[in-house]
Design a protein around this motif. Structure first.
Motif, PDB file in Angstrom:
ATOM      1  N   PRO A   8      31.902 -10.245 -26.634  1.00 45.07           N
ATOM      2  CA  PRO A   8      30.929  -9.720 -27.613  1.00 45.07           C
ATOM      3  C   PRO A   8      31.593  -9.410 -28.958  1.00 45.07           C
ATOM      4  O   PRO A   8      30.989  -9.626 -30.010  1.00 45.07           O
ATOM      5  N   ALA A   9      32.849  -8.927 -28.931  1.00 43.44           N
ATOM      6  CA  ALA A   9      33.538  -8.607 -30.191  1.00 43.44           C
ATOM      7  C   ALA A   9      33.810  -9.875 -30.982  1.00 43.44           C
ATOM      8  O   ALA A   9      33.645  -9.902 -32.213  1.00 43.44           O
ATOM      9  N   ILE A  10      34.202 -10.939 -30.292  1.00 43.83           N
ATOM     10  CA  ILE A  10      34.451 -12.211 -30.980  1.00 43.83           C
ATOM     11  C   ILE A  10      33.157 -12.700 -31.621  1.00 43.83           C
ATOM     12  O   ILE A  10      33.133 -13.127 -32.770  1.00 43.83           O
ATOM     13  N   TRP A  11      32.102 -12.595 -30.870  1.00 44.04           N
ATOM     14  CA  TRP A  11      30.792 -13.017 -31.384  1.00 44.04           C
ATOM     15  C   TRP A  11      30.447 -12.253 -32.657  1.00 44.04           C
ATOM     16  O   TRP A  11      30.090 -12.811 -33.684  1.00 44.04           O
ATOM     17  N   ARG A  12      30.606 -10.917 -32.581  1.00 43.08           N
ATOM     18  CA  ARG A  12      30.250 -10.089 -33.752  1.00 43.08           C
ATOM     19  C   ARG A  12      31.175 -10.369 -34.932  1.00 43.08           C
ATOM     20  O   ARG A  12      30.736 -10.511 -36.064  1.00 43.08           O
TER      21      ARG A  12
END
Ligand SMILES: C[S@@+](CC[C@H](N)C(=O)[O-])C[C@H]1O[C@@H](n2cnc3c(N)ncnc32)[C@H](O)[C@@H]1O
Length: 263
Positions: A25-29
């Motif tokens: 999720p952090a990579i996505w954000r």
């Protein structure tokens, strides 16, 4: 060519994390969503560093004065545990990558001591200087520290996160290796009611407002939240205004830390 290079950089940076869903999720954000919003012209929020520094400078007092205000004795962990710190400095020297450095360890250690704390949460570990100072105090009471840290993807820092913390202090230390957004809910669930929190991770205004709120809700009455680098922007000031509590602002080597006590 430009798109090919961008795609190559993305894959090169993130392929080691394909098997680590906690950070997806952090990579996505951080990457995908940001690139898409840039493509459609959405600007990153502007920072308000000058106003934040003015606000901090107006309120700031020394570490010693802040601890006196809180009725806490000044204790510098480096002078109390010189051998531990010598080894820790060696460990940092042996680390092949450069990460974010130590903050105000005297402030942190003294506060954990003064609270007689047994449970705390911190965000942002890097080498682990704040973790070391905190664990040195918590160990006296078999206390527990729950830390959240998103590795520096480009540096491949995963294996070095917390490297200055000796194995003897790791028994009561749990690290959630993901972003605050994913890690803090897990940490607060595991920790329950906490005596203190130390915030030193996502320095954006939305990141701070979200993280402070989660930590504040987990804090027991009389507990403390300490935040590093509050002069970066007005996130800390906004949070103080939101909860209606006057902070103690500390200046140490030109950087500002904020302290809030829960009524
Ligand atoms: C300034 S360093 C922490 C220094 C540490 N507290 C110390 O005293 O040694 C900041 C750390 O927060 C991590 N970080 C940055 N953004 C984050 C986020 N959104 N969630 C969790 N950790 C994050 C960085 O990768 C880095 O390890």
């Amino acid at each position: 060519m430009r798109y090919f290079r961008a795609a190559f950089n993305l894959v090169y940076t993130y392929y080691p994390y394909l098997l680590k869903p906690a950070v997806w999720p952090a990579i996505w954000r951080m990457e995908i969503a940001e690139r898409v919003s840039r493509l459609f012209g959405k600007q990153k929020p502007s920072r308000t560093a000058d106003a934040a520094v003015d606000w901090c400078a107006h309120l700031a007092i020394s570490t010693e004065d802040a601890l006196a205000e809180l009725n806490v004795a000044v204790a510098n962990p480096e002078t109390i545990y010189p051998e531990v710190f010598d080894q820790a400095k060696q460990a940092e020297g042996n680390c092949p990558i450069k990460m974010g450095g130590a903050g105000n360890l005297t402030l942190l250690y003294s506060l954990v001591e003064g609270l007689n704390a047994t449970r705390g949460i911190e965000t942002g570990v890097a080498y682990g200087w704040s973790s070391l100072a905190t664990l040195l105090s918590l160990q006296k009471r078999q206390g527990q520290l729950f830390s959240v840290d998103l590795p520096y993807f480009k540096l491949r820092s995963d294996n070095w996160v917390g490297c200055v913390v000796p194995s003897g202090l790791r028994g009561n230390w749990q690290i959630y290796r993901c972003a605050d957004r994913e890690g803090l809910p897990q940490a607060t669930r595991a920790a329950g009611s906490i005596d203190f929190a130390h915030y030193d991770s996502d320095k954006s205004v939305p990141g701070r407002l979200w993280g402070y709120d989660v930590l504040w809700n987990a804090l027991r009455s009389g507990g403390l939240v300490v935040s590093d680098d509050i002069g970066d922007n007005d996130g800390f000031q906004q949070f103080c205004e939101k909860i209606g509590i006057a902070p103690i602002v500390v200046v140490d080597q030109g950087k500002y830390q904020g302290i809030l006590r829960k009524p």
